[in-house]
Write a protein that holds these residues in place. Structure first.
Motif, mmCIF file in Angstrom:
data_model
loop_
_atom_site.group_PDB
_atom_site.id
_atom_site.type_symbol
_atom_site.label_atom_id
_atom_site.label_comp_id
_atom_site.label_asym_id
_atom_site.label_seq_id
_atom_site.Cartn_x
_atom_site.Cartn_y
_atom_site.Cartn_z
ATOM 1 N N ALA A 114 0.857 -1.195 0.000
ATOM 2 C CA ALA A 114 0.000 0.000 0.000
ATOM 3 C C ALA A 114 0.885 1.233 0.000
ATOM 4 N N LEU A 115 0.344 2.330 -0.525
ATOM 5 C CA LEU A 115 1.026 3.624 -0.520
ATOM 6 C C LEU A 115 0.221 4.614 0.314
ATOM 7 N N ASP A 116 0.928 5.523 0.997
ATOM 8 C CA ASP A 116 0.204 6.573 1.688
ATOM 9 C C ASP A 116 0.189 7.835 0.829
ATOM 10 N N ALA A 117 -0.390 8.911 1.341
ATOM 11 C CA ALA A 117 -0.548 10.138 0.566
ATOM 12 C C ALA A 117 0.783 10.764 0.199
ATOM 13 N N LYS A 118 1.857 10.459 0.938
ATOM 14 C CA LYS A 118 3.175 11.013 0.668
ATOM 15 C C LYS A 118 4.019 10.127 -0.243
ATOM 16 N N GLY A 119 3.470 8.982 -0.635
ATOM 17 C CA GLY A 119 4.208 8.083 -1.507
ATOM 18 C C GLY A 119 5.053 7.061 -0.784
ATOM 19 N N LEU A 127 5.901 3.564 0.967
ATOM 20 C CA LEU A 127 5.452 2.207 0.652
ATOM 21 C C LEU A 127 5.364 1.383 1.930
ATOM 22 N N PHE A 128 4.215 0.735 2.125
ATOM 23 C CA PHE A 128 3.980 -0.125 3.283
ATOM 24 C C PHE A 128 3.792 -1.558 2.790
ATOM 25 N N PHE A 129 4.211 -2.525 3.625
ATOM 26 C CA PHE A 129 3.989 -3.925 3.256
ATOM 27 C C PHE A 129 3.667 -4.763 4.488
ATOM 28 N N SER A 130 2.793 -5.732 4.272
ATOM 29 C CA SER A 130 2.477 -6.687 5.320
ATOM 30 C C SER A 130 3.385 -7.901 5.182
ATOM 31 N N ASP A 131 3.581 -8.598 6.290
ATOM 32 C CA ASP A 131 4.361 -9.839 6.312
ATOM 33 C C ASP A 131 3.524 -10.861 7.070
ATOM 34 N N ALA A 132 2.752 -11.661 6.321
ATOM 35 C CA ALA A 132 1.849 -12.615 6.950
ATOM 36 C C ALA A 132 2.612 -13.690 7.709
ATOM 37 N N HIS A 133 3.772 -14.064 7.207
ATOM 38 C CA HIS A 133 4.553 -15.134 7.829
ATOM 39 C C HIS A 133 5.088 -14.710 9.197
ATOM 40 N N ASN A 134 5.555 -13.468 9.305
ATOM 41 C CA ASN A 134 6.122 -12.981 10.563
ATOM 42 C C ASN A 134 5.157 -12.132 11.379
ATOM 43 N N SER A 191 15.862 1.567 4.557
ATOM 44 C CA SER A 191 15.640 0.870 5.821
ATOM 45 C C SER A 191 14.166 0.527 5.992
ATOM 46 N N VAL A 192 13.870 -0.331 6.951
ATOM 47 C CA VAL A 192 12.501 -0.775 7.202
ATOM 48 C C VAL A 192 12.115 -0.447 8.638
ATOM 49 N N SER A 193 10.944 0.156 8.814
ATOM 50 C CA SER A 193 10.395 0.416 10.144
ATOM 51 C C SER A 193 9.246 -0.547 10.396
ATOM 52 N N VAL A 194 9.320 -1.285 11.493
ATOM 53 C CA VAL A 194 8.239 -2.204 11.870
ATOM 54 C C VAL A 194 7.209 -1.402 12.674
ATOM 55 N N LEU A 195 5.988 -1.346 12.156
ATOM 56 C CA LEU A 195 4.944 -0.542 12.792
ATOM 57 C C LEU A 195 4.069 -1.344 13.741
ATOM 58 N N ALA A 196 3.941 -2.644 13.503
ATOM 59 C CA ALA A 196 3.121 -3.492 14.372
ATOM 60 C C ALA A 196 3.628 -4.924 14.277
ATOM 61 N N ARG A 197 3.553 -5.639 15.406
ATOM 62 C CA ARG A 197 4.000 -7.028 15.486
ATOM 63 C C ARG A 197 2.901 -7.899 16.093
ATOM 64 N N GLY A 198 3.095 -9.215 15.975
ATOM 65 C CA GLY A 198 2.227 -10.165 16.661
ATOM 66 C C GLY A 198 0.848 -10.334 16.053
ATOM 67 N N LEU A 199 0.662 -9.990 14.765
ATOM 68 C CA LEU A 199 -0.646 -10.119 14.130
ATOM 69 C C LEU A 199 -0.828 -11.525 13.543
ATOM 70 N N ASN A 207 4.902 -3.155 8.029
ATOM 71 C CA ASN A 207 6.181 -2.482 7.871
ATOM 72 C C ASN A 207 6.082 -1.307 6.897
ATOM 73 N N ARG A 208 7.013 -0.360 7.076
ATOM 74 C CA ARG A 208 7.149 0.754 6.136
ATOM 75 C C ARG A 208 8.568 0.735 5.572
ATOM 76 N N LEU A 209 8.650 0.811 4.237
ATOM 77 C CA LEU A 209 9.942 0.909 3.580
ATOM 78 C C LEU A 209 10.315 2.384 3.467
ATOM 79 N N ASN A 210 11.380 2.791 4.129
ATOM 80 C CA ASN A 210 11.776 4.192 4.173
ATOM 81 C C ASN A 210 12.575 4.592 2.939
#
Length: 324
Positions: free
Chosen positions: A86-91, A93-100, A111-119, A104-107
């Motif tokens: 998915a993309l936000d209004a600023k461009g 890029l976000f991605f989900s990781d179903a396995h883990n 680099s990668v920022s993890v926004l939420a865990r344990g889903l 996440n957000r690709l900066n």
């Protein structure tokens, strides 16, 4: 005297024939060479050594044609297992990781920022204007809401379907934002239903039914909804009045994206296909844009600059396709 009379008669006959010929040709319109018709111009072959410009040819939707060629660029490799995009209004890029179980957000610096865990197997993503992320959680078949700055999402809505390990009965996968109505398009994979849901999760309205396993979704500027039917080997178009059109002949379409030029982009993850395909909706013509290097392509999104992003969770990569 007789010979002179015959000469006059022959001369008169010749004059009549000339007049008739002139009258017949006067009824045919001939376009000047310097001002060809628009149809003739559109069909005219390009000059030798000079390719035709694809950016000025109108499509059935009234917009310019999509880019004919792309250059691929590896954005991310070896970090988790990127799934939906998915993309936000600023461009960004976000991605989900179903396995883990992460969002996440690709900066911009790679680099990668993890926004939420344990889903529980997060899949589809929608990023709203204020930065709120709507997440499709497959294992529970519910929608979550991750507010800006929050580390854990809230439950927005649980869908009617019950996921199972049976073939084609896994839980929710892709979702989409309908910007024309500011609602969410939500395929309920276990039941084959597609719903329209309010952004607060309170209203859930049936939109279409009868699909085998609806997964990815997209919406064009006119409010037409497109749904990838993974186990139905097809893509569906649902008009605002509920009319459905089926585009068959696919392997396992997993995600779709509207390119704004009258085409639908389709990710087909069938092992014999595993490709990014462009479907021209007006003609049904299909074109494979990319297939090399994919193992199981999943996520798909396109930005306002016609840059296409594809995630492959088994190849552990996100690839950017830039128009050339």
């Amino acid at each position: 005297m007789l010979q002179s009379e015959h000469s006059r008669i022959l001369s008169a006959l010749l004059l009549c024939l000339l007049l008739l010929s002139a009258c017949g040709s006067a009824g045919s319109a001939v376009l000047p060479r310097s001002t060809p018709s628009s149809t003739a111009s559109a069909l005219r072959s390009p000059s030798p050594g000079k390719p035709a410009s694809a950016s000025v040819i109108p499509t059935a939707s009234g917009t310019v044609a999509a880019p004919p060629h792309y250059r691929s660029h590896l954005l991310l490799r070896g970090y988790g297992r990127p799934d939906d995009l998915a993309l936000d209004a600023k461009g960004n890029l976000f991605f989900s990781d179903a396995h883990n179980g992460t969002i996440n957000r690709l900066n911009q610096d790679g680099s990668v920022s993890v926004l939420a865990r344990g889903l529980a197997a997060p899949e589809g993503l929608v990023v709203l204007q204020d930065g709120t992320i709507i997440i499709a959680e497959q294992r529970t078949n519910r929608l979550l809401q991750l507010m800006p700055g929050a580390q854990m999402p809230l439950v927005l809505r649980t869908l009617p379907g019950t996921p199972s390990n049976q073939p084609c009965k896994a839980g929710i996968d892709g979702i989409a934002l309908d910007s024309t109505t500011q609602t969410l398009i939500v395929p309920d994979s276990p039941t084959g239903e597609v719903y329209r849901m309010s952004l607060d999760g309170r209203a859930l309205q049936p939109l279409a039914s009868g699909m085998v396993r609806p997964v990815g979704a997209a919406v064009d500027g006119a409010g037409n909804v497109y749904v990838a039917d993974e186990c139905g080997h097809a893509v569906w178009r649902i008009s605002p009045n509920g009319h459905k059109v089926r585009f068959g002949g696919f392997g396992m379409p997993d995600d779709v994206a509207w390119d704004g030029h009258g085409n639908l982009l389709v990710i087909d993850l069938a092992p014999a296909v595993h490709a990014l395909i462009r479907l021209q909706l007006a003609t049904g013509q299909r074109e494979t844009l990319a297939s090399q290097g994919f193992i199981e392509p999943q996520g798909l999104v396109i930005d306002k600059h016609d840059r296409i992003y594809v995630a492959d969770d088994y190849a552990n990569m996100i690839v950017e396709f830039t128009p050339t």
